[in-house]
Design an enzyme around this catalytic site. Sequence first.
Site, short mmCIF file in Angstrom:
data_model
loop_
_atom_site.label_atom_id
_atom_site.label_comp_id
_atom_site.label_asym_id
_atom_site.label_seq_id
_atom_site.Cartn_x
_atom_site.Cartn_y
_atom_site.Cartn_z
N CYS A 41 24.15 -21.56 -4.43
CA CYS A 41 23.71 -22.88 -3.95
C CYS A 41 23.69 -23.81 -5.02
CB CYS A 41 22.19 -22.65 -3.16
SG CYS A 41 21.13 -22.19 -4.19
N HIS B 148 16.08 -27.23 -4.55
CA HIS B 148 16.29 -27.35 -6.13
C HIS B 148 16.48 -28.88 -6.48
CE1 HIS B 148 17.05 -22.74 -6.01
NE2 HIS B 148 18.04 -23.10 -5.20
N1 LIG Z 1 18.37 -17.87 0.12
C1 LIG Z 1 19.07 -18.89 -0.50
O1 LIG Z 1 18.62 -19.96 -0.79
C2 LIG Z 1 20.30 -18.55 -0.98
C3 LIG Z 1 20.90 -17.27 -1.13
N2 LIG Z 1 22.15 -17.03 -1.61
C4 LIG Z 1 22.73 -15.57 -1.62
O2 LIG Z 1 22.86 -15.09 -0.31
C5 LIG Z 1 22.80 -13.85 -0.60
C6 LIG Z 1 21.71 -13.43 0.68
O3 LIG Z 1 20.68 -14.04 0.48
P1 LIG Z 1 19.62 -14.35 1.56
O4 LIG Z 1 20.15 -14.82 2.75
O5 LIG Z 1 18.30 -15.32 0.84
O6 LIG Z 1 18.72 -12.96 1.71
P2 LIG Z 1 17.46 -12.54 2.70
O7 LIG Z 1 16.57 -11.49 2.12
O8 LIG Z 1 17.03 -13.70 3.58
O9 LIG Z 1 18.58 -11.58 3.73
C7 LIG Z 1 19.28 -10.55 3.60
C8 LIG Z 1 19.59 -9.92 4.62
O10 LIG Z 1 20.34 -8.79 4.49
C9 LIG Z 1 19.84 -7.62 5.13
N3 LIG Z 1 20.23 -6.47 4.54
C10 LIG Z 1 19.39 -5.67 3.84
N4 LIG Z 1 20.00 -4.57 3.35
C11 LIG Z 1 21.29 -4.63 3.60
C12 LIG Z 1 22.51 -3.87 3.49
N5 LIG Z 1 22.26 -2.72 2.87
N6 LIG Z 1 23.64 -4.28 4.24
C13 LIG Z 1 23.60 -5.30 4.77
N7 LIG Z 1 22.62 -6.15 4.98
C14 LIG Z 1 21.47 -5.90 4.40
C15 LIG Z 1 18.72 -8.09 5.38
O11 LIG Z 1 18.25 -7.37 6.77
P3 LIG Z 1 16.68 -6.83 6.95
O12 LIG Z 1 15.65 -7.90 6.89
O13 LIG Z 1 16.82 -6.11 8.36
O14 LIG Z 1 16.37 -5.89 6.01
C16 LIG Z 1 18.81 -9.39 5.74
O15 LIG Z 1 19.06 -9.91 7.15
C17 LIG Z 1 22.23 -13.22 -1.78
O16 LIG Z 1 23.44 -12.82 -2.55
C18 LIG Z 1 21.62 -14.66 -2.46
O17 LIG Z 1 21.97 -14.68 -3.75
C19 LIG Z 1 23.04 -17.89 -1.92
C20 LIG Z 1 22.52 -19.10 -1.83
C21 LIG Z 1 21.54 -19.61 -1.40
O1 LIG Z 2 21.88 -19.12 -5.13
C1 LIG Z 2 20.66 -19.61 -5.25
O2 LIG Z 2 20.08 -20.06 -6.39
P1 LIG Z 2 20.87 -19.89 -7.74
O3 LIG Z 2 22.08 -20.96 -7.80
O4 LIG Z 2 19.90 -20.48 -8.94
O5 LIG Z 2 21.33 -18.30 -8.09
C2 LIG Z 2 19.68 -19.55 -4.18
O6 LIG Z 2 18.59 -20.12 -4.42
C3 LIG Z 2 19.07 -17.81 -4.11
O7 LIG Z 2 18.72 -17.55 -5.32
P2 LIG Z 2 17.34 -16.86 -5.91
O8 LIG Z 2 16.79 -16.18 -4.29
O9 LIG Z 2 17.88 -15.82 -6.72
O10 LIG Z 2 16.63 -17.75 -6.44
#
Ligand SMILES: NC(=O)C1=CN([C@@H]2O[C@H](COP(=O)(O)OP(=O)(O)OC[C@H]3O[C@@H](n4cnc5c(N)ncnc54)[C@H](OP(=O)(O)O)[C@@H]3O)[C@@H](O)[C@H]2O)C=CC1
Ligand SMILES: O=C(OP(=O)(O)O)[C@H](O)COP(=O)(O)O
Length: 343
Positions: A144, A226
């Site tokens: 992000c 952020h």
């Molecule tokens: N949140 C943010 O602000 C941002 C996140 N990201 C990136 O996106 C990715 C996901 O983050 P985020 O959405 O926050 O994570 P979350 O923890 O919100 O969601 C993760 C999801 O993955 C599922 N999960 C767990 N284990 C597995 C597996 N083995 N295979 C497939 N799915 C699985 C979980 O299901 P269950 O709950 O049922 O275990 C849950 O639905 C990360 O790489 C993160 O760095 C990027 C930009 C912004």
């Molecule tokens: O992509 C993000 O942040 P990042 O650009 O600081 O890695 C999201 O906020 C999720 O990162 P984090 O859950 O590891 O803080």
Amino acid sequence: MPAKVLINGYGSIGKRVADAVSMQDDMEVIGVTKTKPDFEARLAVEKGYKLFVAIPDKERVKLFEDAGIPVEGTILDVIEDVDIVVDGAPKKIGKENLENIYKPHKVKAILQGGEKAKDVEDNFNALWSYDRCYGKDYIRVVSCNTTGLCRSLYAINSVADIKKARVVLVRRAADPNDDKRGPVNAITPNPVTVPSHHGPDVVSVVPEFEGKILTSAVIVPTTLMHQHTLMVEVDGNFSRDDVLEAINKTPRIITVKADEGFTSTAKIIEYGRDLGRLRYDINELVVWEESVNVLENEIFLMQAVHQESIVIPENIDCIRAMLQMEEDNFKSIEKTNKAMGIQ
Ligand SMILES: NC(=O)C1=CN([C@@H]2O[C@H](COP(=O)(O)OP(=O)(O)OC[C@H]3O[C@@H](n4cnc5c(N)ncnc54)[C@H](OP(=O)(O)O)[C@@H]3O)[C@@H](O)[C@H]2O)C=CC1
Ligand SMILES: O=C(OP(=O)(O)O)[C@H](O)COP(=O)(O)O
């Protein structure tokens, strides 16, 4: 035929990508996955998504059956029916899924910003690297913060050649639903070393910035957004108005004025609520207009990133690029924006 998309990991990013895919007329959600039979799994089914268990294991399927949440099977029952997977699993698990599931089943996959650049073929931002990712199989949509930086640096680069960029990032500690994380009363250098991963990640999208961008980041006790301060040395003759015009012309960036009440990230989120955006999402990078300044050969600005939603339209454009559905990145951006109501 619409492109068939599987969302593996229906969490903060996954559920938003699922809804964004559903809004497009050229792609459809074939299924979503969860590992736990919790309220999010139940809501996914109630919304009409076909639910699969992310971990191919009978005991895991039984947990869903015992909880009364209907599943269609495990990921292995659907993986070969899809054109592309958007992985939304927690960081580091995306790479495991890539090696253990997507590559063996020869299915294209998009990983998220928690994964490493070296584990994929290339790194996606719709403005900078759409063409490079066209037709590729394994791509990462950068994080992000990195996505926010790529957008503003694109705007600045369109008026003046960037010689050097220095960026200070103030990172939100956790997402609003994330009750396991902190800090609750501290400012944490994260990382304490320089650079944070964001500078190298920008370079993974824009290789010509190698040696030109340095990022340093701290985490603060807030969940909403952020905030970044950019100091960018450039070549060329231009004015503050030129920079503002470039920012306003760049897709997926909006400007706000502190003078109009946008005095903090809290007020920006209130704007998202007042707009009636789903989950109060602000997919656009938000730049404070008063912060845009030009001093000699240096451009300064402050921006805010809604971490949960800024990468969602990028995932949609990444699907179009990898499946060769639209050659022109700006046409894809426009189509995605129109369907999602992005300014
Ligand atoms: N949140 C943010 O602000 C941002 C996140 N990201 C990136 O996106 C990715 C996901 O983050 P985020 O959405 O926050 O994570 P979350 O923890 O919100 O969601 C993760 C999801 O993955 C599922 N999960 C767990 N284990 C597995 C597996 N083995 N295979 C497939 N799915 C699985 C979980 O299901 P269950 O709950 O049922 O275990 C849950 O639905 C990360 O790489 C993160 O760095 C990027 C930009 C912004
Ligand atoms: O992509 C993000 O942040 P990042 O650009 O600081 O890695 C999201 O906020 C999720 O990162 P984090 O859950 O590891 O803080």
